[in-house]
Design an enzyme around this catalytic site. Structure first.
Site, PDB file in Angstrom:
ATOM      1  N   SER A  41       0.812  -1.181  -0.091  1.00 51.74           N
ATOM      2  CA  SER A  41       0.204   0.037   0.013  1.00 51.74           C
ATOM      3  C   SER A  41       0.785   1.085  -0.005  1.00 51.74           C
ATOM      4  CB  SER A  41      -1.050  -0.203   1.171  1.00 51.74           C
ATOM      5  OG  SER A  41      -1.809   0.772   1.060  1.00 51.74           O
ATOM      6  N   HIS A  49      -8.134  -5.396   0.945  1.00 48.75           N
ATOM      7  CA  HIS A  49      -6.728  -4.608   0.981  1.00 48.75           C
ATOM      8  C   HIS A  49      -5.917  -5.071   2.048  1.00 48.75           C
ATOM      9  CE1 HIS A  49      -4.660  -1.095   0.158  1.00 48.75           C
ATOM     10  NE2 HIS A  49      -4.403  -0.787   1.390  1.00 48.75           N
TER      11      HIS A  49
END
Length: 634
Positions: free
Chosen positions: A189, A394
Site C-alpha cells: 500500500s 486490502h
C-alpha cells in the site's frame, strides 16, 4: 490556543467544521462502551496486545536486531532486521530484502500473525537477510536529531518526504551493513507509493534496486470505492484542526487503544459490528471467508500507529484528483514551493526498475482500475496479477488465512528468479495481466450504483443528509460481486447488517447535529440580544451626556455675557468658570461612555461563559445518550 469565543465563531461560520465536530462527537462513545470481559481478564490480555515487533519476532523463535538510521533532514528511523532463519542458518541469498508497511502501520503489521502467515519470517527461513522499515512519525520512528515529536515542526511532512528522504537513507544503510550493491524492495500500500516517489525524485537510487514488488499498490486513487472517498473532501478542514489541536500528529498509538483491543475488539458482538464491519470492511473491502477475524484484537493493539495529518491529506489528494502528484499546499503556497499553482506530478515513466504488481479484485481501496492505470505508466513491469481469490481485499495481503498460498508463495517464486546473479530484465512475464483486463472474463463486471444528488450537493464535503439518502448505494459499492448463490445470500446479510449499523449512527449524528444547531441558534440570539441592549443603552447615555454638556456650555456663555456688562475683572472669573463647566461636562461624558463600554464587555463575557457551559452540558448529555444506545445494542 483557541478560546471559546474563537471556537464558537469558527463553528458558527463553517458548516463543514460543524459537520466534522458532530462526527467526532461520536468517537468518545466507543471509549465509554463496556463489555462482558472481567477487568482482571482484560488487563491480563492487555500485555499480549502491547508486545513490540522485537518481542513478537523473538516469541516466534527468531533472532532480531534493532538499527537506527538518520535521514538527510534529521529524522531517526528504527529498522528491524531478521538476520537469520529460525534454525539459526545465516543468509544464503545474494541480495537483502527491504519490506515497508502501509499508512498508519509499523513493522509489527508483518509479524503479529505469527510465522505461519508472516512474510518476513518465511523469507528469513528461505535464506534472505530481511529488513523491515518504520516510516517517520510511527511508534518506532518518533525521534529527530534536533526536535521532539511534541513540536509542530516534527510533523511537517507528507508522503513526499518519506519517499525523498526515508527510503534512500534506509537503502544506503542496508547496503552498507550487508556489503551488497542491490536489494529487493517489497512495499505494501503506502510502502509501494513512497517507493514510486523515491524512484521518481531520486533516480540515482534506481540501480540499487534489484527488483520491486508492490502489494495492493497505491498511486492513483480516483476510482476507489472505499468509504474513505467520502472522508477525503474533509481532509483540508481536518488537517487544519489536527495542526491547531495536536500539532499535526494523527492517530498515534496509545495505551487506551491497546486496552480497547483487549476488550471491544475481543468480544464477538462488538468485534463483528464495530472493529470488522465499521473499521476494516468499510475501508478495505468485505471478505467474509478468508479474513482472519481472530487477529482483530492484535491488529487493533498495534494499528493505527501514528503519522502526520499532512501525509493523510496527501492521500486524500490522490482520491480527489486523478493524478499522482506532490503535496498540494493550495494555489498561493504552491507558487512559492513549485512556482506553479498546481503541484507537479511524479514521473512514473522514468522508473527503470523491474516491478511486479499484485492486487486484489475485492480491494475497494486500491481499485483494479487504478492499479492497471499505474501499470500502464511503468516502463519495466515484470508482472501484474491479482490474488487468486475474488474476495481478496486490502488487508488480506497481511492477514488473510490464505496469505501464504495467495501472496507469500508467489513472492518467493519471483524473488527466486530475480535474486539470481545471472538474471536480467527482458520484458513482462507471459502471465502478466493486460491493461484492458480490469475484471476476469468469467465474471460479470461490478455494477456501479448511482448516487442520488441532493439539493446543494455540489458542496465539497457531503452532508449527513447525503449519506442518509445514499446509504444503500454507498454500502453496495463497497461489497464484492457475488460468484454464486451462497455468496449472494452472505453478502445480502452483510449489506443489511451494515445498513442497520451505519443507518443508526447517521440518525444519532443527525439528532446531535439538530440539537447542536438549535442550541447554537438560541445562544447566538441571546448574545445578540445582550449586545443590542448594551449598545442601545450606551448610545442613549452618550446622547444624554451631550445634551448636558451643551446646556452647561450655554449656561456658561450666558454667565460670561452678564459678567462682561458689570466689570472687567469678573470677565476673567466668568471665563474660568465656563471652562471648568465645559471640562467637567466632557469628563463626565467620557466617564459615562467608558462605564457603558465596560458594562457591555461584561455582558458579552458573561454570555460567552454561559454559552460555553451550556454547549458543554448539551454535548455531554448527547454523548451519554449515544453511549446508552450502543450499550443497549450490545
Amino acid at each position: 490556543m483557541l478560546n471559546i469565543k474563537t471556537a464558537i465563531s469558527f463553528l458558527r461560520n463553517k458548516p463543514q467544521a460543524q459537520q466534522l465536530f458532530v462526527n467526532l462527537l461520536l468517537a468518545p462513545t466507543i471509549i465509554t462502551l463496556t463489555t462482558n470481559t472481567p477487568t482482571t481478564s482484560a488487563m491480563n490480555l492487555f500485555e499480549n496486545y502491547s508486545l513490540s515487533t522485537v518481542e513478537i519476532i523473538q516469541n516466534n523463535g527468531y533472532d532480531v536486531e534493532v538499527h537506527n538510521v538518520i535521514t538527510a533532514d534529521g529524522y531517526i528511523l528504527e529498522l528491524h532486521r531478521i538476520p537469520r532463519s529460525r534454525n539459526g542458518q545465516e543468509p544464503t541469498r545474494n541480495h537483502p530484502i527491504l519490506i515497508h508497511h502501509g499508512i498508519l502501520g509499523t513493522s509489527a503489521d508483518w509479524v503479529l500473525a505469527g510465522a505461519d502467515m508472516s512474510l518476513p519470517m518465511q523469507l528469513a527461513d528461505d535464506g534472505y537477510d530481511v529488513w523491515m522499515a518504520n516510516c517517520r512519525g510511527n511508534t518506532y520512528s518518533r525521534k529527530h536529531i534536533s526536535m521532539t515529536y511534541k513540536q509542530k515542526s516534527f510533523w511537517n511532512f507528507s508522503l513526499h518526504e518519506v519517499g525523498k528522504y526515508d527510503i534512500p537513507a534506509t537503502i544506503d544503510y542496508i547496503l552498507l551493513k550487508s556489503n551488497t550493491q542491490q536489494l529487493h524492495y517489497i512495499g505494501y500500500s503506502m510502502g509501494s507509493c513512497v517507493f514510486f516517489i523515491m524512484a521518481s525524485e531520486r533516480p540515482e537510487y534506481q540501480p540499487k534496486i534489484r527488483s520491486q514488488i508492490s502489494l495492493a499498490p497505491v498511486a492513483f486513487l480516483s476510482n476507489t470505492r472505499s468509504s474513505l472517498r467520502f472522508i477525503a473532501p474533509y481532509a483540508k478542514v481536518m488537517n487544519i484542526m489536527f495542526q491547531r489541536m495536536w500539532k499535526g500528529m494523527l492517530m498515534p498509538q496509545s495505551g487506551m487503544q491497546r486496552f480497547l483491543a483487549s476488550t471491544i475488539c475481543r468480544e464477538k458482538i462488538t468485534q463483528k459490528m464495530i472493529c470488522e464491519k465499521c473499521i476494516i470492511f468499510s475501508v478495505c473491502g468485505s471478505d467474509p471467508y478468508h479474513f482472519d477475524t481472530k487477529l482483530i484484537p492484535l491488529i487493533m493493539g498495534h494499528f493505527p500507529a501514528g503519522t502526520s495529518s499532512n501525509l493523510a491529506a496527501h492521500f486524500a489528494q490522490f482520491i480527489l484528483k486523478d493524478s499522482f502528484g506532490q503535496y498540494d499546499y493550495g494555489r498561493t503556497l504552491n507558487l512559492r514551493h513549485y512556482n506553479s499553482t498546481e503541484p507537479p506530478t511524479y514521473n512514473l515513466k522514468s522508473i527503470k526498475v523491474p516491478i511486479t504488481l499484485i492486487y486484489g479484485e475485492n480491494d475497494i481501496l486500491a481499485d483494479t482500475t487504478d492499479v492497471l492505470k499505474l501499470k500502464a505508466q511503468l516502463p519495466m513491469v515484470l508482472d501484474a496479477f491479482p490474488a487468486n481469490s475474488p474476495y481478496f481485499n486490502h488487508v488480506d495481503f497481511l492477514w488473510s488465512s490464505n496469505v501464504t498460498e495467495q501472496i507469500n508463495n508467489p513472492i518467493k517464486e519471483i524473488l527466486l528468479k530475480t535474486d539470481d546473479l545471472a538474471w536480467t530484465y527482458t520484458g513482462p512475464a507471459t502471465s502478466a495481466v493486460t491493461v484492458d483486463a480490469v475484471v476476469p472474463v468469467d465474471r460479470p463486471p461490478i455494477k456501479q450504483t448511482e448516487l442520488k444528488p441532493l439539493s446543494g450537493a455540489m458542496n465539497l464535503a457531503p452532508s449527513l443528509e447525503f449519506f442518509a439518502e445514499n446509504l444503500d448505494a454507498i454500502i453496495a459499492s463497497t461489497m464484492p460481486q457475488p460468484v454464486d448463490e451462497r455468496d449472494a445470500a452472505v453478502f445480502e446479510r452483510e449489506r443489511e447488517q451494515q445498513k442497520l449499523l451505519f443507518g443508526g449512527v447517521i440518525k444519532f449524528a443527525q439528532a446531535a447535529e439538530k440539537k447542536y444547531g438549535q442550541l447554537r441558534e438560541e445562544i447566538t440570539n441571546e448574545i445578540t440580544g445582550w449586545a443590542d441592549d448594551v449598545a442601545t443603552g450606551a448610545e442613549a447615555r452618550v446622547k444624554q451626556t451631550a445634551v448636558l454638556v451643551n446646556d452647561k456650555i450655554a449656561l456658561a456663555g450666558n454667565s460670561v455675557a452678564g459678567a462682561v456688562g458689570k466689570a472687567e475683572n469678573f470677565v476673567v472669573g466668568g471665563m474660568g468658570k465656563a471652562e471648568n463647566f465645559v471640562v467637567g461636562g466632557v469628563g463626565k461624558a467620557e466617564q459615562s461612555v467608558v462605564a457603558g463600554i465596560g458594562k457591555a464587555q461584561n455582558y458579552v463575557n458573561y454570555g460567552l461563559f454561559k454559552a460555553d457551559r451550556t454547549v458543554g452540558n448539551a454535548m455531554n448529555a448527547t454523548v451519554g445518550r449515544v453511549s446508552r444506545v450502543f450499550w443497549f445494542w450490545k
